[in-house]
Design an enzyme around this catalytic site. Structure first.
Site, PDB file in Angstrom:
ATOM      1  N   ASP A 136       0.853  -1.188   0.000  1.00 47.39           N
ATOM      2  CA  ASP A 136       0.000   0.000   0.000  1.00 47.39           C
ATOM      3  C   ASP A 136       0.891   1.242   0.000  1.00 47.39           C
ATOM      4  OD1 ASP A 136      -2.082  -1.780   0.290  1.00 47.39           O
ATOM      5  OD2 ASP A 136      -2.261  -1.466   2.461  1.00 47.39           O
ATOM      6  N   ASP A 138       1.494   4.516   2.088  1.00 44.68           N
ATOM      7  CA  ASP A 138       1.229   5.269   3.317  1.00 44.68           C
ATOM      8  C   ASP A 138       1.389   6.753   3.000  1.00 44.68           C
ATOM      9  OD1 ASP A 138       0.769   3.046   4.979  1.00 44.68           O
ATOM     10  OD2 ASP A 138       2.911   2.734   5.210  1.00 44.68           O
TER      11      ASP A 138
END
Length: 213
Positions: A136, A138
């Protein structure tokens, strides 16, 4: 010269032995002696001159927490100094980097500082491959002024339209919190991440003794 350090900052230490535990013993077995020791500033109180840091090893499960001294810090990189242009060309096809590119093109006029954290921030600061195919992004937004709810909703709507998953954290002078929770919840209190732990509160820009006021 090294200035004031903040949570999410990436710092380069003189040696891997600069990361210690509270007992002044070596704190982490995952630092590679053949690589420059980059660590991230953790969210915790600084006491006895010790800066709380987190260490990332070469494997996903290799994480540990320790401390270091300001005198051991050689370089710093803030999230808002990290952009896609620092990535190797061969790495930019990874989803997390494509997501970063998408946000860079749409947040150019934002009046608050922001940047990547996590594996993306670590790789851009250190040059050490850390991003994986399933990583992912951040996203760290630094918000010294209060975000109005409509402003937060518009920002989250844009960020969540990215093709890759984004974990967006807002950092105020007092704490951090999830942008998604702030923008989408109907509850009065949200989870606030402070230097002394997690609490529930309604105003991340005005905390007093762990309570919102």
């Amino acid at each position: 010269m090294v200035g004031t350090l903040h949570v999410h900052d990436l710092i380069l230490l003189r040696t891997e032995s600069a990361v210690i535990s509270t007992q002044r013993d070596p704190a982490c077995p995952y630092l590679n002696p053949n690589r420059r020791p980059w660590v991230v500033v953790r969210r915790s109180r600084i006491s006895d001159g010790l800066i709380p840091v987190g260490v990332r090893g070469s494997q996903r499960h290799e994480r540990c927490a320790g401390f270091t001294r300001l005198s051991e810090v050689m370089e710093t990189r803030r999230p808002d100094q990290l952009r896609l242009l620092l990535a190797e060309d061969s790495r930019r096809a990874l989803q997390a980097f494509r997501t970063l590119s998408y946000l860079e093109s749409r947040l150019a006029g934002l009046d608050m500082s922001w940047g990547p954290g996590g594996s993306v921030g670590y790789e851009l600061a250190s040059g050490i491959p850390a991003v994986r195919a399933g990583s992912d992004l951040d996203f760290i937004l630094f918000a010294p002024r209060k975000l109005e709810i409509t402003e937060a909703q518009d920002l989250w709507r844009m960020i969540s339209s990215a093709t890759g998953k984004v974990d967006a954290v807002v950092e105020t002078p007092f704490c951090g919190f999830s942008l998604e929770e702030f923008a989408t919840t109907s509850r009065r209190n949200i989870l606030l991440r402070t230097s002394v732990g997690r609490i529930l509160g309604s105003n991340p820009w005005n905390l007093s003794n762990g309570e919102d006021s």
